[in-house]
Design a protein around this motif. Structure first.
Motif, PDB file in Angstrom:
ATOM      1  N   UNK A  10     -19.732  30.273 -41.640  1.00  9.06           N
ATOM      2  CA  UNK A  10     -19.933  31.466 -40.924  1.00  9.06           C
ATOM      3  C   UNK A  10     -18.489  32.043 -40.712  1.00  9.06           C
ATOM      4  N   UNK A  11     -17.363  31.510 -40.872  1.00  8.18           N
ATOM      5  CA  UNK A  11     -16.234  32.383 -40.594  1.00  8.18           C
ATOM      6  C   UNK A  11     -16.006  33.006 -42.029  1.00  8.18           C
ATOM      7  N   UNK A  12     -16.366  32.279 -43.143  1.00 13.21           N
ATOM      8  CA  UNK A  12     -16.250  32.864 -44.398  1.00 13.21           C
ATOM      9  C   UNK A  12     -17.099  34.149 -44.542  1.00 13.21           C
ATOM     10  N   UNK A  13     -18.250  34.140 -44.290  1.00  8.23           N
ATOM     11  CA  UNK A  13     -19.110  35.334 -44.083  1.00  8.23           C
ATOM     12  C   UNK A  13     -18.599  36.438 -43.116  1.00  8.23           C
ATOM     13  N   UNK A  14     -18.058  36.053 -41.975  1.00  5.63           N
ATOM     14  CA  UNK A  14     -17.481  37.253 -41.152  1.00  5.63           C
ATOM     15  C   UNK A  14     -16.194  37.673 -41.783  1.00  5.63           C
ATOM     16  N   UNK A  35     -15.850  45.503 -28.184  1.00  5.91           N
ATOM     17  CA  UNK A  35     -15.500  44.158 -28.298  1.00  5.91           C
ATOM     18  C   UNK A  35     -16.493  43.199 -28.927  1.00  5.91           C
ATOM     19  N   UNK A  36     -15.963  42.082 -29.981  1.00  2.00           N
ATOM     20  CA  UNK A  36     -17.005  41.137 -30.303  1.00  2.00           C
ATOM     21  C   UNK A  36     -17.968  41.976 -31.482  1.00  2.00           C
ATOM     22  N   UNK A  37     -17.660  43.059 -31.972  1.00  2.00           N
ATOM     23  CA  UNK A  37     -18.196  43.907 -33.123  1.00  2.00           C
ATOM     24  C   UNK A  37     -17.248  44.024 -34.032  1.00  2.00           C
ATOM     25  N   UNK A  94     -12.153  40.143 -31.343  1.00  2.30           N
ATOM     26  CA  UNK A  94     -12.993  39.464 -31.643  1.00  2.30           C
ATOM     27  C   UNK A  94     -12.943  37.987 -31.196  1.00  2.30           C
ATOM     28  N   UNK A  95     -13.495  37.817 -29.782  1.00  4.98           N
ATOM     29  CA  UNK A  95     -13.250  36.919 -28.961  1.00  4.98           C
ATOM     30  C   UNK A  95     -14.100  35.543 -29.200  1.00  4.98           C
ATOM     31  N   UNK A 143     -15.525  35.500 -35.474  1.00  5.03           N
ATOM     32  CA  UNK A 143     -14.253  35.476 -35.857  1.00  5.03           C
ATOM     33  C   UNK A 143     -14.013  35.380 -37.341  1.00  5.03           C
ATOM     34  N   UNK A 144     -13.050  35.804 -38.106  1.00  7.73           N
ATOM     35  CA  UNK A 144     -12.869  35.334 -39.547  1.00  7.73           C
ATOM     36  C   UNK A 144     -11.828  34.272 -39.677  1.00  7.73           C
TER      37      UNK A 144
END
Length: 304
Positions: free
Chosen positions: A94-98, A166-168, A246-247, A252-253
């Motif tokens: 998921x973080x990799x895709x982000x 925020x969070x986008x 990105x909370x 998150x990346x």
């Protein structure tokens, strides 16, 4: 009779190194220089590739082996489970895709802003181009920390729209485009393009957009490659700004999520996650490096 003045001998360009061509013919000097080159090459390879190779090795090594003998090469075999756990259990996918989304969006915004702004300042050159150029240059002297709070408040409540980013990913993409360094870098490249091509295109009735899209951009592949490398690497490793806007952990990346997981996962799994996160920047750099080192910037632009 005055002696004839002797003209100074023009030195051969190939004979201007530390060791002359005549010295290279001597076996002892030739062996010494080749040995020095080999040692220097090994030192550079170890210092440059050593940390990356060790990270790749540690990602496949059990944690206890890494702690006991960090320089040993797989003393008790390979632990592939580290990679599997890093990819699936801690939701690294998921973080990799982000991270891919953050890097792709930041790259696209920076390319659009840098090329269009550089085109306007260098090719179109309006009457107030000098003022704009000075203003863009002046932003380089403003510390980024000073702009952190105003930028965060702007993202928190976008003026005239009344929405929060925020969070986008837009909260990371849009500020990334405000890179004065990229604008000035592209403008400097556009300044060196042949003006005869632009004048001929305008004579043939090309509009400003057609001139930009069909002539300037194809001639600008080297600088686009350079800006692409800077943009993607900067977005991939950026920590401070994404950690503020990105909370939610699900958006998150890797640069934000991995430090937060460091204390809660095993060392081998953490090193595997770091190795996975390093693959894409290395591949992208190699691809873009080949593109802008190929020297195809002016290929096909000038005919005849």
């Amino acid at each position: 009779m005055e002696p004839e003045l002797r003209k100074p001998k023009i030195q051969d360009p190939e004979d201007r190194g530390i060791v002359s061509v005549a010295d290279w013919t001597k076996p002892r000097i030739r062996r010494t220089m080749r040995a020095s080159h080999a040692v220097l090459l090994v030192v550079l390879a170890v210092s440059g590739l050593g940390p990356l190779l060790w990270l790749g090795k540690a990602a496949l090594t059990p944690t206890q082996d890494t702690l006991r003998t960090p320089l040993a090469i797989f003393p008790n075999g390979i632990e592939w489970q580290n990679v599997v756990t890093a990819w699936s259990t801690i939701h690294l996918d998921v973080q990799f895709a982000n991270t891919l989304w953050v890097a792709a969006g930041s790259w696209a915004v920076q390319i659009v802003v840098a090329t269009t702004a550089g085109y306007a300042l260098s090719i179109l050159r309006p009457k107030y181009a000098g003022v704009l150029n000075a203003l863009v240059l002046g932003t380089l002297f403003v510390p980024s920390v000073v702009l952190l709070v105003p930028l965060y408040l702007t993202v928190l409540d976008v003026p005239f729209l009344g929405i929060s980013l925020i969070n986008t990913f837009w909260a990371v993409w849009l500020p990334a485009g405000a890179s004065a360094f990229n604008v000035l870098l592209v403008k400097r490249f556009f300044d060196n393009l042949p003006r005869e091509v632009f004048e001929a295109a305008r004579t043939d009735g090309a509009t400003s957009f057609r001139l930009f899209w069909s002539i300037v951009l194809p001639m600008s592949k080297p600088i686009v490659g350079v800006v692409s490398v800077f943009a993607i690497i900067a977005a991939w490793k950026d920590f401070l700004w994404p950690s503020l806007v990105l909370i939610d952990p699900m958006v998150q990346p890797l640069s934000v999520r991995l430090p937060a997981l460091q204390q809660s996962i095993e060392l081998g799994v953490y090193l595997a996650a770091l190795a996975i996160s390093s693959i894409i920047p290395i591949l992208l750099f190699l691809v873009f490096q080949r593109m802008f080192l190929r020297g195809a910037g002016l290929g096909g632009a000038v005919k005849g």
